[in-house]
Design a protein around this motif. Sequence first.
Motif, PDB file in Angstrom:
ATOM      1  N   THR A 192       0.725  -1.162   0.153  1.00 19.29           N
ATOM      2  CA  THR A 192      -0.137  -0.119   0.381  1.00 19.29           C
ATOM      3  C   THR A 192       0.727   0.890   0.091  1.00 19.29           C
ATOM      4  OG1 THR A 192      -1.844  -1.262   0.766  1.00 19.29           O
ATOM      5  CG2 THR A 192      -1.747   1.401   0.899  1.00 19.29           C
ATOM      6  N   ARG A 193       2.014   1.175   1.237  1.00 15.55           N
ATOM      7  CA  ARG A 193       2.721   2.508   1.166  1.00 15.55           C
ATOM      8  C   ARG A 193       4.253   2.534  -0.657  1.00 15.55           C
ATOM      9  NH1 ARG A 193       3.378   1.339   6.675  1.00 15.55           N
ATOM     10  NH2 ARG A 193       5.420  -0.597   5.544  1.00 15.55           N
ATOM     11  N   ALA A 194       3.883   1.838  -0.784  1.00 16.29           N
ATOM     12  CA  ALA A 194       4.431   1.622  -2.584  1.00 16.29           C
ATOM     13  C   ALA A 194       3.778   1.634  -3.135  1.00 16.29           C
ATOM     14  CB  ALA A 194       5.242   0.227  -2.508  1.00 16.29           C
ATOM     15  N   GLN A 195       2.956   2.481  -3.198  1.00 14.24           N
ATOM     16  CA  GLN A 195       1.803   2.638  -5.166  1.00 14.24           C
ATOM     17  C   GLN A 195       2.225   3.637  -4.947  1.00 14.24           C
ATOM     18  OE1 GLN A 195      -0.900   0.102  -5.589  1.00 14.24           O
ATOM     19  NE2 GLN A 195       1.023  -1.193  -4.607  1.00 14.24           N
ATOM     20  N   ARG A 196       2.451   4.757  -4.920  1.00 15.05           N
ATOM     21  CA  ARG A 196       2.971   6.175  -5.082  1.00 15.05           C
ATOM     22  C   ARG A 196       4.297   5.752  -5.767  1.00 15.05           C
ATOM     23  NH1 ARG A 196       1.352  11.457  -3.102  1.00 15.05           N
ATOM     24  NH2 ARG A 196       1.260  12.388  -5.587  1.00 15.05           N
ATOM     25  N   THR A 197       5.125   5.585  -5.105  1.00 17.83           N
ATOM     26  CA  THR A 197       6.326   5.079  -5.773  1.00 17.83           C
ATOM     27  C   THR A 197       6.576   4.112  -7.185  1.00 17.83           C
ATOM     28  OG1 THR A 197       7.380   5.956  -3.744  1.00 17.83           O
ATOM     29  CG2 THR A 197       9.209   4.459  -4.963  1.00 17.83           C
ATOM     30  N   LEU A 198       5.428   3.327  -6.924  1.00 16.43           N
ATOM     31  CA  LEU A 198       5.585   2.118  -7.672  1.00 16.43           C
ATOM     32  C   LEU A 198       5.526   2.553  -9.078  1.00 16.43           C
ATOM     33  CD1 LEU A 198       5.224  -1.400  -6.284  1.00 16.43           C
ATOM     34  CD2 LEU A 198       6.820  -0.205  -6.849  1.00 16.43           C
ATOM     35  N   HIS A 199       4.107   3.457  -9.247  1.00 16.65           N
ATOM     36  CA  HIS A 199       4.128   3.849 -10.185  1.00 16.65           C
ATOM     37  C   HIS A 199       4.706   4.901 -11.548  1.00 16.65           C
ATOM     38  CE1 HIS A 199       1.020   6.559 -13.002  1.00 16.65           C
ATOM     39  NE2 HIS A 199       0.041   5.288 -12.626  1.00 16.65           N
ATOM     40  N   ALA A 200       4.867   6.408 -10.161  1.00 15.64           N
ATOM     41  CA  ALA A 200       6.541   7.219 -10.367  1.00 15.64           C
ATOM     42  C   ALA A 200       6.807   6.493 -11.639  1.00 15.64           C
ATOM     43  CB  ALA A 200       6.361   7.765  -9.831  1.00 15.64           C
ATOM     44  N   PHE A 201       7.620   5.743 -10.883  1.00 19.52           N
ATOM     45  CA  PHE A 201       8.937   4.516 -11.262  1.00 19.52           C
ATOM     46  C   PHE A 201       8.753   3.510 -12.412  1.00 19.52           C
ATOM     47  CE2 PHE A 201      10.924  -0.363 -11.790  1.00 19.52           C
ATOM     48  CZ  PHE A 201      12.182   0.752 -11.656  1.00 19.52           C
ATOM     49  N   ILE A 202       6.958   3.422 -12.548  1.00 19.56           N
ATOM     50  CA  ILE A 202       6.922   2.746 -14.268  1.00 19.56           C
ATOM     51  C   ILE A 202       6.461   3.183 -14.637  1.00 19.56           C
ATOM     52  CG2 ILE A 202       5.234   1.533 -14.636  1.00 19.56           C
ATOM     53  CD1 ILE A 202       4.597   0.009 -11.686  1.00 19.56           C
ATOM     54  N   LEU A 203       6.103   4.937 -14.787  1.00 23.85           N
ATOM     55  CA  LEU A 203       5.672   5.796 -15.507  1.00 23.85           C
ATOM     56  C   LEU A 203       7.632   6.079 -16.323  1.00 23.85           C
ATOM     57  CD1 LEU A 203       3.611   7.631 -16.813  1.00 23.85           C
ATOM     58  CD2 LEU A 203       3.806   9.464 -15.250  1.00 23.85           C
ATOM     59  N   SER A 204       7.808   6.187 -15.388  1.00 19.18           N
ATOM     60  CA  SER A 204       9.382   6.953 -16.151  1.00 19.18           C
ATOM     61  C   SER A 204       9.456   5.413 -16.863  1.00 19.18           C
ATOM     62  CB  SER A 204      10.449   7.100 -14.798  1.00 19.18           C
ATOM     63  OG  SER A 204      11.013   5.733 -14.301  1.00 19.18           O
ATOM     64  N   ILE A 205       9.475   4.249 -16.997  1.00 19.19           N
ATOM     65  CA  ILE A 205       9.886   2.999 -17.733  1.00 19.19           C
ATOM     66  C   ILE A 205       8.676   3.373 -18.550  1.00 19.19           C
ATOM     67  CG2 ILE A 205       9.670   1.269 -18.776  1.00 19.19           C
ATOM     68  CD1 ILE A 205      10.904   0.621 -15.587  1.00 19.19           C
TER      69      ILE A 205
ATOM     70  N   ASN B 248       4.125   6.460 -20.450  1.00 15.00           N
ATOM     71  CA  ASN B 248       2.246   6.770 -20.588  1.00 15.00           C
ATOM     72  C   ASN B 248       1.546   6.127 -19.741  1.00 15.00           C
ATOM     73  OD1 ASN B 248      -0.445   6.046 -21.514  1.00 15.00           O
ATOM     74  ND2 ASN B 248       0.043   6.376 -23.189  1.00 15.00           N
ATOM     75  N   ALA B 249       1.062   7.216 -18.748  1.00 19.64           N
ATOM     76  CA  ALA B 249      -0.010   7.604 -18.137  1.00 19.64           C
ATOM     77  C   ALA B 249      -0.757   6.302 -17.526  1.00 19.64           C
ATOM     78  CB  ALA B 249      -0.860   8.748 -17.084  1.00 19.64           C
ATOM     79  N   ALA B 250      -1.304   6.340 -19.056  1.00 14.97           N
ATOM     80  CA  ALA B 250      -2.379   4.458 -18.896  1.00 14.97           C
ATOM     81  C   ALA B 250      -2.181   3.354 -18.648  1.00 14.97           C
ATOM     82  CB  ALA B 250      -3.248   4.447 -20.168  1.00 14.97           C
ATOM     83  N   ASP B 251      -0.660   3.357 -19.642  1.00 13.98           N
ATOM     84  CA  ASP B 251       0.233   2.148 -19.211  1.00 13.98           C
ATOM     85  C   ASP B 251      -0.056   1.607 -18.108  1.00 13.98           C
ATOM     86  OD1 ASP B 251      -0.683   1.210 -22.027  1.00 13.98           O
ATOM     87  OD2 ASP B 251       1.769   2.188 -23.047  1.00 13.98           O
ATOM     88  N   ALA B 252       0.725   2.532 -17.827  1.00 12.26           N
ATOM     89  CA  ALA B 252       1.637   2.991 -15.866  1.00 12.26           C
ATOM     90  C   ALA B 252       0.764   2.273 -15.326  1.00 12.26           C
ATOM     91  CB  ALA B 252       1.838   4.533 -16.030  1.00 12.26           C
TER      92      ALA B 252
END
Length: 180
Positions: A20-33, A36-40
Amino acid sequence: MMPDGSDSSLPPADFIAHVTRAQRTLHAFILSIVRNAADADDVLQEANIVLWRKAAEYDATREFMPWAMRIAQWQALALLKKKSRARVTFDDDLLALIAEEAMAEAAETDPRRVALAGCLEKLPDGQRALIARRYEPGSSVNALAEERGISPKALSEMLRRTRQMLLNCIERTLAQEARA
């Protein structure tokens, strides 16, 4: 079900708290790869499913975030590979390098970086490509200007305007988030 009414297939509460705590960081990390926000969003859901399935494999004596980010990286790379079949293909080594660099920087992820990723996505393709080329290792204003057949001063002005657009977008995004 266990005799006490609990479900033994569920991960322990501390694992759920980590996820739960990791969601924002994981989303930002994925988005950097995936850029695309929808893909992230989709990749984050897939990564969460894998995290849940692999909960029993998690070693609680080690840091959670690097383990979760590695899983998210695999999911993001899988998406990029799937998408690359339909378009230009990227070398696996390049994709791995991009993901590794994003992982190294993810510890520094803050709302400004998340806003920057979103704002970069909103730029017209030509401006986004110009910014990307300018910040490639070994890139210079003079070399880019020569490639484009314009003066270094004209290119510098284009870069300045694009950076200003990004800054304005980031500030608007952060202000909207602060109000929300």
